[in-house]
Design an enzyme around this catalytic site. Structure first.
Site, PDB file in Angstrom:
ATOM      1  CE  LYS A   1      -1.216   1.462   3.863  1.00 39.83           C
ATOM      2  NZ  LYS A   1      -1.725   1.682   5.220  1.00 39.83           N
ATOM      3  CB  THR A   2       3.695   2.412   2.119  1.00 40.23           C
ATOM      4  OG1 THR A   2       2.980   2.147   3.323  1.00 40.23           O
ATOM      5  CG2 THR A   2       4.488   3.697   2.283  1.00 40.23           C
TER       6      THR A   2
ATOM      7  CG  ASP B   1      -2.396   5.328   4.391  1.00 39.52           C
ATOM      8  OD1 ASP B   1      -2.984   4.331   3.933  1.00 39.52           O
ATOM      9  OD2 ASP B   1      -1.305   5.255   4.996  1.00 39.52           O
ATOM     10  CD  GLU B   2      -3.900   2.317   7.575  1.00 35.47           C
ATOM     11  OE1 GLU B   2      -4.936   1.637   7.486  1.00 35.47           O
ATOM     12  OE2 GLU B   2      -2.770   1.815   7.695  1.00 35.47           O
TER      13      GLU B   2
ATOM     14  CD  GLN C   1      -4.980  -4.695   7.331  1.00 38.59           C
ATOM     15  OE1 GLN C   1      -4.071  -4.510   8.136  1.00 38.59           O
ATOM     16  NE2 GLN C   1      -4.781  -4.627   6.028  1.00 38.59           N
TER      17      GLN C   1
ATOM     18  NE  ARG D   1      -0.698  -7.310  10.624  1.00 41.46           N
ATOM     19  CZ  ARG D   1      -0.898  -6.553   9.551  1.00 41.46           C
ATOM     20  NH1 ARG D   1      -0.071  -5.583   9.259  1.00 41.46           N
ATOM     21  NH2 ARG D   1      -1.911  -6.771   8.745  1.00 41.46           N
TER      22      ARG D   1
END
Length: 735
Positions: free
Chosen positions: A32-33, A218-219, A249, A600
């Site tokens: 994503k980043t 973002d998010e 998430q 994770r």
């Protein structure tokens, strides 16, 4: 550099589609980043958009810093002209520049949480609202939540229909007035005030709408109502709004995040392009498949399925320990075994738990064994405020002359003994050469202080000092925290933070009971020495090579080669709050939290639960978490607690009611019950054996579980009735 090089087709699509509303559903570990930074770089380098025309909003300063660093490598000095930062830093920047249009001084100060609480208390005092009847932090929590929902003090007042709500409404209104008088803002204002600015000064809104031709958020699944309104106002002119997020998430509903913002984005922008980033670069195929099989049970999803080109890897393993100590021991042995056999470093391991209180057992186990560890996103157990306060109470009960501990607790909870009173009594004590506690007693005796001001507190400490050698330490601590009003102080707050603090206090009671069981005789002084030594853990070497401990909420956005998720039990995870409320939305958020934890893990994922757990100072039999049931059996290996375990009973599918015995763990009812096991012939503990306990006297073993020193015994004592004992913690000679 070629902006699109090394991007997969979906990532490339997300970077190149720049105009119009875009929803990028970025699954865990999907890059994503990289997509966000390359999208900004593409706008500037390939489409010649001036950096000043782009607004990029993140949720944390860390994320903003990482994006800036990456963009500077790609764009050089041009990256400095971007508006890139958190929601709060963006709002702050707007208000500094244009807040004067609605009467906001440009040199305003931003209050932190402690400042806010102090201001709420001041307002309550002016309004004659008793802080014992209405908890200041609970009132502040409601004010902050109102601002998350973009509700002004007047808006809030319209819906305040009960006594507490009406009190909050009064405080909220005065609180905002004092913020204005003091030329200050709180963090909620940094979002709400720009909204007000744009609504009351449309020319200012138009200026920012023209400026920000392209907006990236973002998010997005973590945005609250006020953030949603702010972004949509800014994007109204060009509608070049790109939001990036993952509904699977969304785990911050408890602090105001509204999952509907991402789920209903298509309703807000019918012409939206939805791009799914489903290729995962982090985890093995088995870990990913196991995680997918859990989260796909949620109904509030837009829908995507993560996949990976990584290796299959090992299946996820689940093991039910006998209790939380056995859980920590199993985990410790697993870490050391993998380090020895595979050469894995400590820093490659992470332990995730649902509540902060769970860290205590692992901390104590690791300290005793010398295993280096680090806690992320929280204080070590004995460094937490409520634990320090509770230990201070015990210290004063053991030694009232401990002036430092006394000063910490004498007005906590508030007893009308403020700094002025303490300073006055301290001076009086200095004149007479006595410590603070004795000075208070003397001041009451001589009538220097009115009887109501702390006299009952001093009397209570005197009484508990006399009890210290006559009752068990855990009972002393429990009664002291209850009678002092300390636990009630947190109960009255009615916030998530307060509930976590109460859980930690109950965990302290459990820690004391464990300490008592570990030796034949334990005094209060012994435990205080133990607490002091176990919290002195700053001497570990190699600070960069440690096992990481953190809550599941803190783990979001991180990754580790090897992950342990512990406490996989109903009532712990999913948390009992979500079960008590019987709220599907809360259960789904707990499931998303499980998914976040599982994703994770890069190479290996281990799940642990405990058959019984010391909760609030007493052992409770635990049921296996429903999330274990929901993992596809093809990707899960279940390890029985020990080789002497009887075959697992039938497992009942929660939805279909179908019974199954394949690949399952033992199920336990929530009602306590005695479990009888078969043991090896050389096991020293036999049912019917008479033993002599150093405190309880003669007893008969009625049931047992496990073998050798790890055996858990149910013993019927002549004078004390039934007791559960762990053999290794006490000397039990046969009689």
């Amino acid at each position: 550099m070629d902006i699109l090089k090394h991007l997969n087709p979906q990532q490339s699509d997300a970077v190149k589609k720049t105009d119009g509303p875009i929803l990028i559903l970025a699954g865990a570990g999907s890059g994503k980043t990289r997509v966000l930074t390359h999208r900004i770089a593409h706008l500037i380098k390939d489409k010649n958009i001036p950096p000043q025309k782009i607004l990029a909003v993140t949720f944390t300063n860390k994320a903003a810093g990482e994006m800036k660093e990456r963009l500077e490598k790609i764009l050089g000095s041009k990256a400095k002209d971007l508006w890139l930062g958190t929601f709060h830093s963006t709002g702050l920047r707007i208000l500094r520049k244009d807040g004067h249009n609605i009467g906001i001084a440009p040199n305003f100060i931003v209050y932190d949480d402690d400042d806010q609480l102090a201001l709420v208390k001041l307002c309550m005092a002016e309004l004659n609202i008793n802080d014992k009847s209405f908890n200041p932090r609970a009132i502040l929590s409601h004010i902050n939540q109102a601002k998350n929902e973009a509700l002004s003090a007047d808006d809030y007042a319209l819906d305040a229909d009960d006594l507490f709500g009406k009190r909050v409404s009064l405080v909220y209104k005065l609180y905002q007035e004092k913020l204005r008088q003091n030329k200050t803002m709180d963090f909620g204002d940094l979002i709400c005030k720009p909204i007000r600015l744009f609504r009351e000064a449309p020319d200012v809104l138009e200026k920012y709408q023209k400026r920000f031709k392209y907006i990236l958020v973002d998010e997005y699944q973590d945005t609250n109502r006020s953030q949603y309104i702010l972004i949509n106002l800014l994007a109204l002119m060009h509608k070049n709004l790109c939001v990036v997020g993952d509904e699977d998430q969304s785990i911050y509903g408890w602090r105001g995040a509204d999952i509907r913002n991402i789920l209903e984005f298509e309703k807000d922008y019918p012409e939206v392009d939805i791009i799914r980033l489903e290729q995962n670069y982090r985890s093995t195929k088995n870990i990913l498949a196991a995680a997918n099989s859990v989260v796909e049970r949620n109904t509030k999803r837009i829908g995507k399925t993560l996949w990976t080109e990584n290796t299959d890897g090992e299946v996820v393993t689940y093991q039910m320990a006998r209790d939380e100590h056995h859980e920590a021991s199993l985990l410790y042995n697993k870490v050391e075994d993998m380090r020895r056999r595979e050469g894995v470093a400590y820093k490659d391991f992470a332990i995730f738990y649902r509540t902060n209180a769970q860290s205590r057992i692992f901390e104590e186990h690791f300290i005793r064994s010398g295993m280096p560890y680090n806690i992320v996103g929280g204080l070590r157990f004995y460094e937490r405020r409520e634990i320090k306060d509770a230990v201070a109470y015990l210290k004063v009960a053991a030694n009232p002359s401990d002036t430092i501990s006394l000063m910490r607790i004498i007005n906590t909870p508030p007893r009308g003994i403020g700094k002025t009173t303490v300073d006055r009594v301290a001076g009086f004590g200095a004149e007479h050469g006595v410590p603070l506690f004795e000075a208070f007693k003397l001041a009451f005796e001589k009538g220097i202080l009115p009887q109501h001001k702390g006299n009952s507190f001093i009397a209570m400490i005197e009484r508990f000092k006399g009890l210290a050698d006559n009752i068990q330490i855990h009972e002393l601590a429990k009664r002291l925290l209850e009678e002092s009003g300390y636990i009630k102080m947190w109960e009255d707050e009615h916030t998530e933070e307060a509930e976590a603090r109460i859980e930690n206090l109950h965990e302290l009671i459990s820690a004391i009971r464990d300490f008592e069981k570990s030796r034949e005789y334990a005094s209060l002084a012994d435990f205080l020495d133990h607490a002091a030594l176990i919290s002195d853990i700053d001497s570990y070497e190699d600070q960069h090579n440690r096992v990481t401990l953190m809550t599941l909420h803190s783990a979001k956005g991180l990754e580790f080669p090897i992950v342990f998720m512990v406490g996989m039990e109903e009532g712990l995870f999913p948390h009992s709050r979500s079960l008590k409320r019987n709220n599907d939305d809360e259960i789904e958020e707990e499931r998303r939290l499980c998914y976040v934890g599982m994703t994770r893990a890069m190479k290996k994922l281990f799940l642990f639960g405990a058959r019984e757990r010391n909760i609030y100072g007493e052992y409770r039999f635990q049921g296996q978490s429903r999330f274990i049931d929901e993992i596809d059996a093809n990707y899960l290996e279940i390890i029985t607690p020990d080789s002497n375990q009887k075959p697992a009973p039938e497992r009942i599918n929660r939805e279909s009611g179908v019974r199954s015995q394949e690949n399952t763990a033992i199920q336990y009812s929530e009602e306590p019950r005695i479990i009888y096991d078969d043991f090896a012939e050389n096991d020293p503990w036999k049912i019917g054996m008479r033993i002599n306990h150093p405190s309880f006297g003669i007893g008969v073993i009625k049931a047992k579980e496990g073998i050798g020193e790890s055996a858990k015994l149910t013993v019927m004592f002549q004078s004390m009735g039934p007791k559960k004992l762990i053999a290794k913690y006490v000397f039990l000679p046969e009689v």
